[in-house]
Enzyme design. Structure first.
Site, PDB file in Angstrom:
ATOM      1  N   TYR A 157      56.576  26.367   1.021  1.00 48.90           N
ATOM      2  CA  TYR A 157      55.885  25.117   0.647  1.00 48.90           C
ATOM      3  C   TYR A 157      56.601  24.486  -0.556  1.00 48.90           C
ATOM      4  O   TYR A 157      56.612  23.273  -0.723  1.00 48.90           O
ATOM      5  CB  TYR A 157      54.400  25.377   0.366  1.00 48.90           C
ATOM      6  N   LYS A 164      51.369  18.756  -4.945  1.00 49.18           N
ATOM      7  CA  LYS A 164      49.924  18.865  -4.700  1.00 49.18           C
ATOM      8  C   LYS A 164      49.177  19.215  -5.985  1.00 49.18           C
ATOM      9  O   LYS A 164      48.036  18.784  -6.173  1.00 49.18           O
ATOM     10  CB  LYS A 164      49.628  19.893  -3.611  1.00 49.18           C
TER      11      LYS A 164
HETATM   12  P1  NAD Z   1      50.490  13.932   9.684  1.00 45.36           P
HETATM   13  O1  NAD Z   1      51.952  14.020   9.880  1.00 45.36           O
HETATM   14  O2  NAD Z   1      49.660  13.631  10.856  1.00 45.36           O
HETATM   15  O3  NAD Z   1      50.134  12.894   8.527  1.00 45.36           O
HETATM   16  C1  NAD Z   1      50.981  12.648   7.452  1.00 45.36           C
HETATM   17  C2  NAD Z   1      50.991  11.155   7.265  1.00 45.36           C
HETATM   18  O4  NAD Z   1      51.731  10.779   6.126  1.00 45.36           O
HETATM   19  C3  NAD Z   1      51.625  10.419   8.452  1.00 45.36           C
HETATM   20  O5  NAD Z   1      50.677   9.539   9.006  1.00 45.36           O
HETATM   21  C4  NAD Z   1      52.777   9.678   7.831  1.00 45.36           C
HETATM   22  O6  NAD Z   1      52.983   8.410   8.444  1.00 45.36           O
HETATM   23  C5  NAD Z   1      52.271   9.528   6.418  1.00 45.36           C
HETATM   24  N1  NAD Z   1      53.331   9.163   5.487  1.00 45.36           N
HETATM   25  C6  NAD Z   1      54.431   9.863   5.105  1.00 45.36           C
HETATM   26  N2  NAD Z   1      55.194   9.124   4.275  1.00 45.36           N
HETATM   27  C7  NAD Z   1      54.565   7.922   4.139  1.00 45.36           C
HETATM   28  C8  NAD Z   1      54.858   6.729   3.438  1.00 45.36           C
HETATM   29  N3  NAD Z   1      55.981   6.585   2.707  1.00 45.36           N
HETATM   30  N4  NAD Z   1      53.974   5.698   3.518  1.00 45.36           N
HETATM   31  C9  NAD Z   1      52.846   5.814   4.246  1.00 45.36           C
HETATM   32  N5  NAD Z   1      52.515   6.905   4.936  1.00 45.36           N
HETATM   33  C10 NAD Z   1      53.372   7.955   4.885  1.00 45.36           C
HETATM   34  O7  NAD Z   1      50.070  15.324   9.012  1.00 45.36           O
HETATM   35  P2  NAD Z   1      48.698  15.829   8.379  1.00 45.36           P
HETATM   36  O8  NAD Z   1      48.776  17.289   8.418  1.00 45.36           O
HETATM   37  O9  NAD Z   1      47.567  15.120   8.986  1.00 45.36           O
HETATM   38  O10 NAD Z   1      48.853  15.400   6.841  1.00 45.36           O
HETATM   39  C11 NAD Z   1      47.926  14.600   6.152  1.00 45.36           C
HETATM   40  C12 NAD Z   1      47.655  15.156   4.763  1.00 45.36           C
HETATM   41  O11 NAD Z   1      47.013  16.416   4.884  1.00 45.36           O
HETATM   42  C13 NAD Z   1      48.899  15.380   3.922  1.00 45.36           C
HETATM   43  O12 NAD Z   1      48.617  15.041   2.576  1.00 45.36           O
HETATM   44  C14 NAD Z   1      49.079  16.880   4.008  1.00 45.36           C
HETATM   45  O13 NAD Z   1      49.766  17.382   2.895  1.00 45.36           O
HETATM   46  C15 NAD Z   1      47.640  17.317   4.015  1.00 45.36           C
HETATM   47  N6  NAD Z   1      47.392  18.684   4.497  1.00 45.36           N
HETATM   48  C16 NAD Z   1      47.863  19.088   5.700  1.00 45.36           C
HETATM   49  C17 NAD Z   1      47.608  20.390   6.140  1.00 45.36           C
HETATM   50  C18 NAD Z   1      48.134  20.895   7.453  1.00 45.36           C
HETATM   51  O14 NAD Z   1      48.251  22.113   7.611  1.00 45.36           O
HETATM   52  N7  NAD Z   1      48.420  20.037   8.420  1.00 45.36           N
HETATM   53  C19 NAD Z   1      46.851  21.260   5.326  1.00 45.36           C
HETATM   54  C20 NAD Z   1      46.388  20.792   4.100  1.00 45.36           C
HETATM   55  C21 NAD Z   1      46.660  19.504   3.694  1.00 45.36           C
HETATM   56  O1  0WE Z   2      51.379  19.345   3.206  1.00 48.34           O
HETATM   57  C1  0WE Z   2      51.722  19.825   4.272  1.00 48.34           C
HETATM   58  C2  0WE Z   2      52.918  19.283   5.025  1.00 48.34           C
HETATM   59  C3  0WE Z   2      53.839  18.601   4.092  1.00 48.34           C
HETATM   60  C4  0WE Z   2      55.137  18.099   4.637  1.00 48.34           C
HETATM   61  C5  0WE Z   2      55.655  18.374   5.891  1.00 48.34           C
HETATM   62  C6  0WE Z   2      56.892  17.853   6.262  1.00 48.34           C
HETATM   63  C7  0WE Z   2      57.544  18.156   7.575  1.00 48.34           C
HETATM   64  C8  0WE Z   2      58.538  17.093   7.978  1.00 48.34           C
HETATM   65  C9  0WE Z   2      55.872  17.340   3.774  1.00 48.34           C
HETATM   66  N1  0WE Z   2      57.070  16.839   4.107  1.00 48.34           N
HETATM   67  C10 0WE Z   2      57.581  17.071   5.317  1.00 48.34           C
HETATM   68  N2  0WE Z   2      58.818  16.562   5.613  1.00 48.34           N
HETATM   69  C11 0WE Z   2      59.343  16.599   6.839  1.00 48.34           C
HETATM   70  O2  0WE Z   2      60.498  16.151   7.032  1.00 48.34           O
HETATM   71  N3  0WE Z   2      50.996  20.878   4.756  1.00 48.34           N
HETATM   72  C12 0WE Z   2      49.920  21.426   3.963  1.00 48.34           C
HETATM   73  C13 0WE Z   2      51.319  21.564   6.026  1.00 48.34           C
HETATM   74  C14 0WE Z   2      52.219  22.695   5.676  1.00 48.34           C
HETATM   75  O3  0WE Z   2      53.533  22.499   5.478  1.00 48.34           O
HETATM   76  C15 0WE Z   2      54.076  23.708   5.107  1.00 48.34           C
HETATM   77  C16 0WE Z   2      53.075  24.691   5.073  1.00 48.34           C
HETATM   78  C17 0WE Z   2      51.876  24.032   5.438  1.00 48.34           C
HETATM   79  C18 0WE Z   2      50.522  24.656   5.507  1.00 48.34           C
HETATM   80  C19 0WE Z   2      55.379  24.026   4.759  1.00 48.34           C
HETATM   81  C20 0WE Z   2      55.690  25.331   4.410  1.00 48.34           C
HETATM   82  C21 0WE Z   2      54.706  26.292   4.370  1.00 48.34           C
HETATM   83  C22 0WE Z   2      53.381  25.987   4.709  1.00 48.34           C
END
Ligand code: NAD
Ligand code: 0WE
Length: 260
Positions: A157, A164
Site C-alpha cells: 500500500y 490516507k
Molecule cells: P474505483 O476505481 O471504482 O474508484 C476510484 C475513483 O477515483 C474512480 O472513479 C476514478 O475515476 C477516481 N479518480 C482517480 N483520479 C481522479 C481524478 N484525478 N479526478 C477525479 N476522479 C479521480 O475504486 P474504489 O475502490 O471504489 O475507490 C474509491 C475510494 O475508496 C478510494 O478513495 C479508495 O482509496 C477507497 N477505498 C477502497 C478500498 C478497496 O479495497 N477497493 C478500500 C478502502 C478504501
Molecule cells: O486505496 C485503494 C486503492 C488505491 C489505488 C489503486 C491504484 C491501482 C491503479 C491508488 N492508485 C492506483 N493506481 C493505479 O494505477 N485501496 C484501499 C485498495 C487497495 O489497494 C491496495 C491495497 C488495497 C486494499 C494496494 C496494495 C495493497 C492493498
C-alpha cells in the site's frame, strides 16, 4: 419516506458498477436523496450517464480533481441547477502504479509522493473549500473513503498509506472548520473490495482471503455495506457524529491476534 428525503448529494468517484461510489449512490438514492454524479474524464462519461439514468438523474459532469478550474466549474454547474448542496462524497484515490509494487523505500519517490497526496488527500480539502458556499447553513455532510493502511502498515500500500493518513487528518481539521456552520465531516475506512482500484494489485486476493478468515464477522464487506453506512453518516440520523473515521471492515481492524 427515506431518511435522505430532500437532500441533494454530489458523488465524486464513480468509475464502474463495482465502485464504492456506486454502492453509496444507490443507498443514498434509495433513501430519497437527489443525486449529481461526476466523472474523471470523457472515457467515463457514457458509463456515468447511464448510472445516472438508473438513479433518476441527468445531472452529470466532468470533474478531474487534479484541475482547480475543473473543481470551480463543477460547483458553478451545481449552483445553476440546485439552490445548494447537502452532501458531498469524495471516493477518489490514486497513486502511480509503480508506487503500489514492492517495498516502501524501493517504491517511493518525490513524484509518487506528490501525486498520491494531491489526488488522494488534497482533493478532499479542495472540494470541501469549493463547496463551502453551496453547503453553508444546511445541516450538510462531507464524506471520504479511507483504508487501514492510514494507521497500520500493509504490504504494497506504500505511499497511499501516508496519503490516507493525511486524508484522515483532513477529516478532523475540516470538521473543526465547518462544524460551526452546521456541516459534519466523516470518513469511512472500508475493508478491501474488488474494484477497479484493486485490479492488478499483487496479493489482493490473498488479502481478501485473510480478512475472510480472521475478521470477527468472517467475511469481506460489499459496496452495499459501505453505501448503507455512508447514507447514515450523511443523514440527520448522524447529527452528533463529526470528525470520525468509521470502520466498515467486518471488524478486521479490531483484531490483534488470530488462531486461524
Ligand atoms: P474505483 O476505481 O471504482 O474508484 C476510484 C475513483 O477515483 C474512480 O472513479 C476514478 O475515476 C477516481 N479518480 C482517480 N483520479 C481522479 C481524478 N484525478 N479526478 C477525479 N476522479 C479521480 O475504486 P474504489 O475502490 O471504489 O475507490 C474509491 C475510494 O475508496 C478510494 O478513495 C479508495 O482509496 C477507497 N477505498 C477502497 C478500498 C478497496 O479495497 N477497493 C478500500 C478502502 C478504501
Ligand atoms: O486505496 C485503494 C486503492 C488505491 C489505488 C489503486 C491504484 C491501482 C491503479 C491508488 N492508485 C492506483 N493506481 C493505479 O494505477 N485501496 C484501499 C485498495 C487497495 O489497494 C491496495 C491495497 C488495497 C486494499 C494496494 C496494495 C495493497 C492493498
Amino acid at each position: 419516506m427515506g431518511f435522505l428525503a430532500g437532500k441533494k448529494a454530489l458523488i465524486v468517484g464513480l468509475a464502474s458498477t463495482r465502485s464504492i461510489a456506486w454502492g453509496i449512490a444507490q443507498a443514498m438514492r434509495r433513501e430519497g436523496a437527489e443525486l449529481a454524479l461526476s466523472y474523471q474524464n470523457d472515457k467515463l462519461q457514457g458509463r456515468v450517464e447511464k448510472m445516472g439514468a438508473e438513479l433518476d438523474t441527468d445531472l452529470t459532469f466532468e470533474l478531474d480533481v487534479a484541475a482547480d478550474a475543473n473543481i470551480e466549474q463543477a460547483m458553478a454547474t451545481l449552483g445553476e441547477r440546485w439552490d445548494g448542496l447537502d452532501i458531498l462524497v469524495h471516493s477518489v484515490g490514486f497513486a502511480p502504479r509503480d508506487q503500489l509494487e514492492g517495498g516502501f523505500l524501493d517504491a517511493i519517490n518525490r513524484k509518487g509522493f506528490q501525486i498520491a497526496h494531491d489526488i488522494s488527500a488534497y482533493s478532499f480539502a479542495a472540494l470541501a473549500k469549493a463547496a463551502r458556499p453551496l453547503m453553508a447553513g444546511r445541516n450538510g455532510a462531507l464524506l471520504t473513503l479511507s483504508y487501514l493502511g492510514a494507521v497500520k502498515s500493509v504490504p504494497h500500500y506504500n505511499v497511499m498509506g501516508l496519503a490516507k493518513a493525511s486524508l484522515e487528518s483532513a477529516v478532523r481539521f475540516i470538521a473543526a472548520d465547518v462544524g460551526p456552520g452546521g456541516t459534519r465531516v466523516n470518513g469511512i475506512s472500508a475493508g478491501p473490495i474488488k474494484t477497479l482500484a484493486a485490479a492488478g494489485i499483487s496479493g489482493f486476493r490473498t488479502m481478501l482471503h485473510h480478512v475472510e478468515k480472521v475478521s470477527p464477522l468472517r467475511k469481506n464487506v460489499s459496496i452495499d455495506d459501505v453505501g448503507n453506512t455512508a447514507a447514515f453518516l450523511c443523514s440527520d440520523l448522524a447529527a452528533g457524529i463529526t470528525g470520525e473515521i468509521v470502520y466498515v471492515d467486518a471488524g478486521f481492524n479490531t483484531v490483534g491476534m488470530s488462531l486461524e
